[in-house]
Design an enzyme around this catalytic site. Structure first.
Site, PDB file in Angstrom:
ATOM      1  N   LYS A 182      91.432  63.361  48.602  1.00  0.00           N
ATOM      2  CA  LYS A 182      90.089  63.421  48.780  1.00  0.00           C
ATOM      3  C   LYS A 182      89.482  62.649  47.174  1.00  0.00           C
ATOM      4  O   LYS A 182      90.082  63.931  46.110  1.00  0.00           O
ATOM      5  CB  LYS A 182      89.354  64.224  48.365  1.00  0.00           C
ATOM      6  CG  LYS A 182      89.392  64.235  50.433  1.00  0.00           C
ATOM      7  CD  LYS A 182      88.411  65.535  50.287  1.00  0.00           C
ATOM      8  CE  LYS A 182      88.992  66.786  50.801  1.00  0.00           C
ATOM      9  NZ  LYS A 182      88.122  67.988  51.194  1.00  0.00           N
ATOM     10  N   THR A 215      76.580  69.851  45.521  1.00  0.00           N
ATOM     11  CA  THR A 215      77.818  69.094  46.329  1.00  0.00           C
ATOM     12  C   THR A 215      78.463  70.639  46.986  1.00  0.00           C
ATOM     13  O   THR A 215      79.218  69.569  47.458  1.00  0.00           O
ATOM     14  CB  THR A 215      79.091  68.440  45.448  1.00  0.00           C
ATOM     15  OG1 THR A 215      78.814  69.666  44.091  1.00  0.00           O
ATOM     16  CG2 THR A 215      77.695  67.301  44.968  1.00  0.00           C
ATOM     17  N   GLY A 217      79.954  72.109  49.889  1.00  0.00           N
ATOM     18  CA  GLY A 217      80.217  72.167  51.209  1.00  0.00           C
ATOM     19  C   GLY A 217      81.252  70.744  51.199  1.00  0.00           C
ATOM     20  O   GLY A 217      80.800  70.025  52.632  1.00  0.00           O
ATOM     21  N   THR A 218      80.845  69.937  50.760  1.00  0.00           N
ATOM     22  CA  THR A 218      81.357  68.346  50.780  1.00  0.00           C
ATOM     23  C   THR A 218      82.953  68.288  51.307  1.00  0.00           C
ATOM     24  O   THR A 218      82.840  67.896  52.380  1.00  0.00           O
ATOM     25  CB  THR A 218      81.025  68.087  49.846  1.00  0.00           C
ATOM     26  OG1 THR A 218      82.260  67.942  48.882  1.00  0.00           O
ATOM     27  CG2 THR A 218      79.751  67.329  49.169  1.00  0.00           C
ATOM     28  N   GLY A 219      84.202  69.202  50.955  1.00  0.00           N
ATOM     29  CA  GLY A 219      85.123  69.176  51.071  1.00  0.00           C
ATOM     30  C   GLY A 219      84.840  69.740  53.375  1.00  0.00           C
ATOM     31  O   GLY A 219      85.614  69.500  54.215  1.00  0.00           O
ATOM     32  N   CYS A 220      84.553  70.936  53.390  1.00  0.00           N
ATOM     33  CA  CYS A 220      83.892  71.527  54.722  1.00  0.00           C
ATOM     34  C   CYS A 220      83.319  70.157  55.248  1.00  0.00           C
ATOM     35  O   CYS A 220      83.479  69.954  56.796  1.00  0.00           O
ATOM     36  CB  CYS A 220      82.795  72.896  55.035  1.00  0.00           C
ATOM     37  SG  CYS A 220      84.003  73.997  53.462  1.00  0.00           S
TER      38      CYS A 220
END
Length: 271
Positions: A182, A215, A217-220
């Site tokens: 990512k 931003t 929590g974007t990965g979760c």
């Protein structure tokens, strides 16, 4: 995997930590599952006291409690996909890996939560080693950010070509089916560009850049959306593309709450 479910909709499992601020962790995962019309189940690995300004306290669940939660869900309800997030320590990681093998959990999305997108290491070196050696090789797809990919590949990542090289190394060395490196933490035009590699096909996945400080929590959210799409029967690349679009839309409607970094807007369609 037990697929004898009693519900009439797909079921996904999140194995992750609780975020008291509601922006990441199982709270974000369950909202993402619900948005995709997937029933969400959970196994909590740790409880955090956090808000938009940061994390104040973390309490780990006993590995036996994590195991019991996974077994309770899989052996009764059944799941079509699962994702892991913050696993915190080597004992919990080892326990989760053991359950993935014992219960034959497929469609496993591993978000290797080791380093934040700002570069701060979140778990100790023993936990990193256990995650790399025991759990990631069981994954259908692993979704490291820039800094996690650096740890897993041993490369410094500053360009898209570095991301592609890291994806090759991670795929080869860890034997995972698909690697998604990512680019949320990348500089300049690389920000938000993700690299997909399945051992044969290398894809550069792009969407519009969203200018927001909110931003959290974007990965979760991305890994949960991938799991939800897999639970619904999408192929891997389609699941990833749709998940990326979902996160981009959620960023466009990010929530400006609290005094720090707010979360993405998971229910943007209702706003």
């Amino acid at each position: 995997m037990n697929t004898n479910i009693t519900s009439t909709i797909p079921v996904a499992l999140t194995i992750a930590g609780s975020d008291s601020g509601g922006g990441a962790g199982i709270q974000a995962d369950l909202r993402t599952f619900a948005f995709h019309c997937v029933h969400g189940t959970s196994a909590i690995t740790c409880v955090t006291a956090q808000n938009t300004l940061g994390v104040m306290r973390v309490d780990a669940m006993p590995p036996e409690a994590v195991i019991a939660q996974i077994q309770a869900v899989v052996e009764d309800i059944g799941i079509q996909a699962a994702k892991t997030g913050m696993l915190l320590n080597k004992e919990i990681i080892a326990a989760v890996a053991q359950q993935v093998e014992a219960l034959q959990i497929n469609n496993l999305v591993v978000d290797p939560v080791m380093v934040s997108r700002t570069g701060a290491q979140l778990i100790d070196d023993d936990a990193v080693k256990t995650l790399r050696d025991a759990l990631i090789p069981l994954a259908t797809i692993v979704t490291p950010n820039r800094y996690e990919a650096q740890i897993l590949s041993g490369l410094q990542i500053n360009t898209l070509d570095d991301m592609r090289a890291a994806a090759h190394i991670i795929h080869r060395n860890l034997k995972v089916k698909v690697v998604l490196v990512k680019g949320g933490g990348m500089p300049g035009n690389g920000r938000g560009v993700d690299i997909w590699f399945d051992g044969q096909k290398m894809e550069t996945l792009t969407t519009k850049q969203v200018d927001t400080k909110n931003t959290h929590g974007t990965g979760c959210t991305l890994s949960a959306a991938i799991a939800a799409n897999l639970a619904k029967g999408d192929d891997l690349l389609t699941a990833v593309r749709q998940a990326k679009e979902f996160v981009t839309n959620a960023l466009s409607y990010a929530l400006d709450i609290g005094k720090g970094q707010g979360p993405v807007g998971h229910f943007y369609a209702l706003l």
